[in-house]
Scaffold this motif. Structure first.
Motif, PDB file in Angstrom:
ATOM      1  N   VAL A   1       4.017  -4.086  -1.446  1.00 50.54           N
ATOM      2  CA  VAL A   1       4.425  -2.878  -0.700  1.00 50.54           C
ATOM      3  C   VAL A   1       5.000  -2.830   0.689  1.00 50.54           C
ATOM      4  O   VAL A   1       5.951  -2.375   0.937  1.00 50.54           O
ATOM      5  N   TRP A   2       4.465  -3.921   1.258  1.00 58.41           N
ATOM      6  CA  TRP A   2       4.902  -4.349   2.811  1.00 58.41           C
ATOM      7  C   TRP A   2       6.516  -4.691   2.650  1.00 58.41           C
ATOM      8  O   TRP A   2       7.259  -4.244   3.542  1.00 58.41           O
ATOM      9  N   TYR A   3       6.697  -5.567   1.746  1.00 59.76           N
ATOM     10  CA  TYR A   3       8.142  -6.195   1.567  1.00 59.76           C
ATOM     11  C   TYR A   3       8.941  -4.952   0.557  1.00 59.76           C
ATOM     12  O   TYR A   3      10.001  -5.471  -0.053  1.00 59.76           O
ATOM     13  N   SER A   4       8.518  -3.849   0.230  1.00 57.08           N
ATOM     14  CA  SER A   4       9.165  -2.871  -0.392  1.00 57.08           C
ATOM     15  C   SER A   4       9.409  -2.973  -2.085  1.00 57.08           C
ATOM     16  O   SER A   4      10.340  -2.643  -2.577  1.00 57.08           O
ATOM     17  N   VAL A   5       8.687  -4.066  -2.505  1.00 55.91           N
ATOM     18  CA  VAL A   5       8.936  -4.277  -3.850  1.00 55.91           C
ATOM     19  C   VAL A   5       8.658  -3.378  -4.724  1.00 55.91           C
ATOM     20  O   VAL A   5       9.305  -2.540  -5.667  1.00 55.91           O
TER      21      VAL A   5
END
Lengths: 484, 582
Positions: B203-207
């Motif tokens: 989520v942090w890296y927008s996957v």
């Protein structure tokens, strides 16, 4: 064992080396896609991979600069340069012209006339920011604002709407190509303007009782303190039988300036007239002039073809946040009959580039939209012929060194906007633009999204998308005040 | 026993196949348009590079066959049987002396329930099936250390290949280790840390956009909608069964009466779940709509008319009926032979969903309003929950060919040529590219092109009726626009405006003769002026029928409650009946 390795190494070397055949010269130059014949490129651009339009068998491409050569074998008519070899080759070619010669094996080797590619002395900014979205109509699905490193093919998301409940995001804008100072809007879900500056993220609630809408089309003041916006009541309709397909028009619009320090909006009666549509503001690089487009109000949508926007300017004092008492007209639509949109001044203050089309302001849907340039030192207007095409050529932005312009064009298929980069000399001479190169020369054929609002930036936007999304979703935001 | 097990799963497959074919034939056809599987390396590689991309591709690859008769039922039955069997073998590996046969169907039943919701992606089912052999293989490793390593690696691998189902995989391993309690089992808690870390970083890296998409089966559901709790059923079921199998792992339920008791109890549970769940989740009420959608897609207009006989309570059904009539050139003559309940039954309001956009695209295309058909096709494609809508991409090809927008038509053709199912059709369209003559001579494209309005305006700037008039005037051979315009007045009971329309167009090429329903309307519009009837060419039998209608009304006017029924029997197919009683 070591003999085996040596043998494999030699095989590898032999496999890599391409020998130039003796080809029968042809009279014509090859038809390639993208069309790189005669273009001017920066030395820090990713390899211009391409394909032959009508040949998919054995072929060789040779790029030459004096006695230096870069060779590549075609694969089904597609040519992919080695990135490292390309980089060093272009470094050496700064300010010079390259010759691209293509050999095809069609019942024996044949050699096309060479194509010339000029490498400019000046680099282009390191990144290009854009939104990728379907070129249409009312709905949207997945969209995002992305950044592409121009020296490579690497694209990364600044933010995608999957982070923000699939809302709409648009109008990203940077202060003087600075990746550290950026804003963009979110619409529908979590509606707000997100302003990113000096590592901080701010959520702005931009609708006030005194303005007709949320803030819309932005342009930063060079100081970073102000942002000019239009406020618009925009509608969209569809043509019954017209090549333009879609019409986007305003029922009314004004221009305002937002003060990022005081969270206040100011304007002038000259930018907020009831009977006039004012839109597309942009500051001059010295921050003392605000350019905008202005049209006599009409009954909309009935009169949509009779709205013609002039290019105007008004002085602005950044110290007192006040506007001049007089509006100057640089392009008079009443007299000249066409319509101006997207004025943008080069960072060196010398040129102003705008889009001219038959009517209206949303020129990205107008097939006749072309780019025009004003030399601000002489006041002369001229069409940017070297950049224009038979199809739409519209939204544009300048590089920080004022030597490159990126603009949206629908020239490939008439619908999907693609970014073209054009060179302009210090004397105002324009050179043939090139399509943003991709690793796969068929990339644009299969991409079902348009490049929207291409903007050069000098570096990478480092803000984390999740942080922006959390701010957008959880934060109450700052309410802006309109100050008379 | 081995053969009995095989027989059992074969039976499950056959039962599922028959049930799905019977219950969901048109659901499969409907689902198929939610994919645009392209058999090209750039497409495949782009998807494979994304977490979950492998299972996404597998699911798209399977979904493309759903358009073929029986293929959907065959594939779905295979997936669900595979999930049932996979669960069974896992449970047997943990607790081999328990007859798990029926209860191991629980996860498959959970997935069957969500399958009926078209917002749930097939990827969720495919991913589920993918993890079962992984779980089965790894719990068979005897040494804890090697097992834990394999578990850790497989969670990561599943995340990459199949997406959020890595959480279920990790949770199953964790549960298994905690209940098995081998010496050093507490190291398995690291699996929990791994799951958390992968999910949070994703989520942090927008996957994925939100935590629920990373950690829950929500990641396989239309991200714009909130899923029902049933979406979690299959995940909870597997975890519960693992728990149960660990509890029973040293028990012997395979001998004596216990077998029958166990199997009986399982059968009871499964039966109860199916009995309670199927009516609730099967979404039977959308069956007819999906059937009509399929008929419309395949041009089976007679089937639509056959299916829409009798009373209808849904405007969408009426839209399909009227569209079918228009396609057959019978809208103005036979529209009141079918149930009509107002203008929305002609043109339903656009609600921005994919299915209504598709219907409206078909509808506008039928009318000859190519611009609106193209717009709706585009909106349907954009609003699509999958990667694209091949059916609407075909429409975009057609409409762009009609407009002569060849480069963009060529782009869409090239994309469709990458799809195994539409390749042939797409290649067949190449003959129209940059070939005005071929387009003009084509019976459909040429007809629609000739019907393009001569004068351009913005759609619905002056209302839909003016657009229809413009279409009718531009190309009178196309009967649909004027018949739709008249039908709008008739269904809206706006006879004065209808009168103006026929005054203007009757006797012109746009309306050389009045269709039957229009004649019926003329009769009541000018009821006291039979000379007007002559002017509009009302036939003698129709006049006589109206006389009969009137006399029956007069004869039964005291019987107000029975009058509608009486009149419907003899005159239910007339505009007079609609005007008076509906």
């Amino acid at each position: 064992m070591k003999y085996i390795f040596s043998f494999l190494f030699i095989c590898l070397l032999m496999g890599c080396s391409v020998s130039i055949p003796e080809g029968t010269p042809l009279r014509e130059t090859p038809e390639i896609f993208p069309d790189y014949a005669g273009v001017t490129i920066p030395y820090n651009i990713a390899p211009l991979n391409f394909r032959l339009k009508a040949f998919d068998r054995e072929a060789i491409a040779v790029l030459s600069l004096g006695d230096k050569m870069l060779k590549v074998k075609g694969k089904k008519g597609e040519f992919t340069w080695s990135p490292s070899a390309w980089r060093s080759f272009l470094e050496a070619a700064r300010g010079k012209s390259l010759q691209l010669t293509i050999y095809i094996n069609e019942n024996g080797w044949k050699q096309y006339q060479p194509i010339s590619i000029r490498v400019a002395e000046e680099p282009v900014d390191g990144y290009l920011a854009y939104r990728l979205i379907e070129p249409g109509y009312e709905l949207w699905n997945r969209m995002g604002i992305y950044q592409r490193e121009l020296a490579t093919y690497t694209q990364s998301a600044i933010i995608e709407n999957k982070m923000t409940d699939d809302n709409c995001m648009n109008c990203h804008s940077f202060c003087m190509q600075d990746p550290e100072q950026m804003l963009f809007h979110m619409r529908q879900t979590h509606p707000a303007t997100m302003l990113l500056r000096e590592g901080k993220i701010e959520k702005l609630n931009t609708k006030t009782d005194q303005t007709m809408s949320y803030l819309v089309y932005p342009s930063w003041h060079p100081s970073g303190r102000y942002v000019a916006f239009s406020v618009n009541e925009t509608r969209q309709a569809f043509h019954v039988n017209h090549a333009n397909r879609v019409e986007v028009y305003d029922l009314m619009s004004d221009v305002v300036v937002y003060d990022t320090e005081k969270h206040e909006i100011v304007s002038s009666g000259l930018l907020k007239s009831r009977d006039v549509f004012e839109t597309f503001p942009t500051f001059s690089p010295d921050g003392r002039t605000l350019y905008f487009c202005s049209a006599d109000g009409r009954l909309m949508p009935e009169d949509f073809e009779n709205v013609h926007y002039s290019l105007c300017s008004i002085s602005f004092d950044p110290d007192t946040r006040t506007f001049g008492n007089q509006v100057d007209t640089l392009y008079n639509a009443r007299e000249l009959g066409k319509s101006v949109s997207f004025p943008r001044v080069s960072p060196d203050g010398r040129f102003l580039l705008y889009t001219l089309s038959g009517y209206g302001n949303f020129s990205i849907w107008h097939k006749d939209a072309d780019l025009y340039m004003i030399d601000l030192s002489t006041g002369t207007h001229s069409p940017a012929d070297a950049w224009n095409s038979d199809d739409v050529d519209s939204y544009h932005s300048w590089s920080s060194n004022s030597r490159w312009v990126v603009f949206s064009s629908r020239r490939i298929d008439g619908l999907y906007t693609r970014p073209y980069i054009g060179y302009i000399g210090t004397d105002g001479r324009l050179e043939k633009p090139f399509l943003l190169p991709q690793k796969d020369s068929r990339f644009y054929d299969r991409l079902m999204k348009s490049y929207n609002i291409p903007e050069f930036i000098t570096g990478k936007v480092k803000a984390n998308a999740r942080e922006i999304a959390l701010k957008a979703k959880k934060d109450k935001g700052v309410d802006l005040q309109y100050v008379k | 026993m081995k053969y009995l097990t095989l027989l059992f799963w074969c039976t499950v497959y056959i039962v599922l196949f028959i049930y799905l074919q019977y219950a969901s034939e048109f659901h499969f056809y409907f689902l198929e348009q939610n994919q645009l599987f392209q058999w090209s390396w750039p497409y495949l590689s782009e998807k494979l590079a994304m977490p979950g991309g492998f299972s996404f591709l597998l699911s798209e690859g399977l979904l493309q066959f759903f358009i073929l008769p029986y293929a959907g039922a065959g594939i779905m039955a295979g997936l669900l049987t595979g999930i049932g069997a996979g669960t069974y073998f896992i449970l047997c590996r943990i607790a081999p002396r328990v007859p798990w046969l029926f209860i191991s169907l629980l996860p498959a039943i959970g997935l069957l329930f969500v399958f009926f919701n078209f917002n749930f992606h097939l990827q969720g089912t495919v991913s589920y099936l993918l993890i079962l052999p992984v779980i089965y293989g790894i719990i068979g490793i005897s040494g804890l250390r090697y097992r834990l390593i394999a578990e850790g690696l497989s969670v990561l691998l599943v995340w990459f290949l199949a997406g959020p189902v890595f959480v279920l995989t990790g949770a199953v391993f964790l549960l298994y280790e905690l209940l098995k309690r081998d010496p050093g089992f507490y190291w398995s808690l690291l699996l929990g840390v791994e799951i958390l870390l992968i999910g949070l970083l994703s989520v942090w890296y927008s996957v994925w956009g939100e935590l629920n998409f990373a950690f829950l089966p929500d990641g396989y559901f239309n991200s714009r909608l909130k899923p029902d709790a049933i979406i979690y059923g299959s995940w909870v079921a597997l975890a519960g069964l693992i728990l149960l199998s660990c509890v029973f792992r040293n028990k012997d339920w395979c001998s004596g009466k216990r077998v029958w008791f166990g199997l009986g109890a399982q059968l009871l549970i499964i039966g109860g779940v199916l009995y309670g769940g199927l009516p609730k989740y099967r979404d039977a009420k959308s069956d007819k709509l999906k059937k009509l959608d399929y008929y419309s897609r395949t041009g089976q207009w007679d089937e639509i008319l056959e299916d829409c006989k009798g009373s209808m309570t849904n405007y969408l059904y009426m839209c399909y009926t009227n569209m079918a009539l228009a396609q057959k050139g019978q809208l103005g003559d036979r529209m009141f032979s079918y149930d009509q309940r107002g203008v929305p039954g002609l043109i339903v309001n656009w609600n921005q969903t994919m299915s209504i956009s598709v219907l409206l695209s078909d509808l506008f295309y039928t009318m000859g309003d190519v611009a609106s058909a193209q717009r709706m096709a585009f909106e349907a494609g954009v609003g699509e929950i999958g990667e694209g809508n091949p059916r609407m991409l075909k429409r975009l090809v057609e409409t762009n060919l009609i407009y002569g927008a060849y480069p963009v038509a060529e782009k869409y053709i090239a994309i469709l040529e990458n799809t195994p199912q539409y390749k042939t059709w797409a290649s067949g369209q190449r003959k129209f590219l940059y070939n005005e003559e071929a387009v003009n001579q084509d019976p459909v494209l040429g007809f629609k092109r000739r019907g393009l309005p001569v004068r351009n305006t913005l759609i619905q700037m002056d209302g839909v009726l003016n657009d229809l008039y413009s279409l009718a005037e531009s190309y009178p051979e196309n009967r649909a626009p004027i018949e739709y315009a008249g039908a709008i007045y008739l269904l809206g009971k706006d006879l004065p405006e209808f009168g103006k329309m026929v005054e203007k167009y009757y006797g012109t090429p746009v309306l050389p003769v009045l269709p039957l329903s229009f004649q019926e309307a003329v009769i009541i519009l000018w009821e006291g002026k039979p000379e007007e009837w002559e002017r509009f060419g009302i036939s003698q039998p129709l006049k006589e029928r109206f006389a009969s209608y009137k006399s029956q009304i007069l004869a039964n006017k005291g019987n107000t409650s029975a009058l509608p029924g009486l009149m419907r029997r003899s005159f239910g197919d007339t505009y007079w009946y609609y005007y008076m009683f509906k």
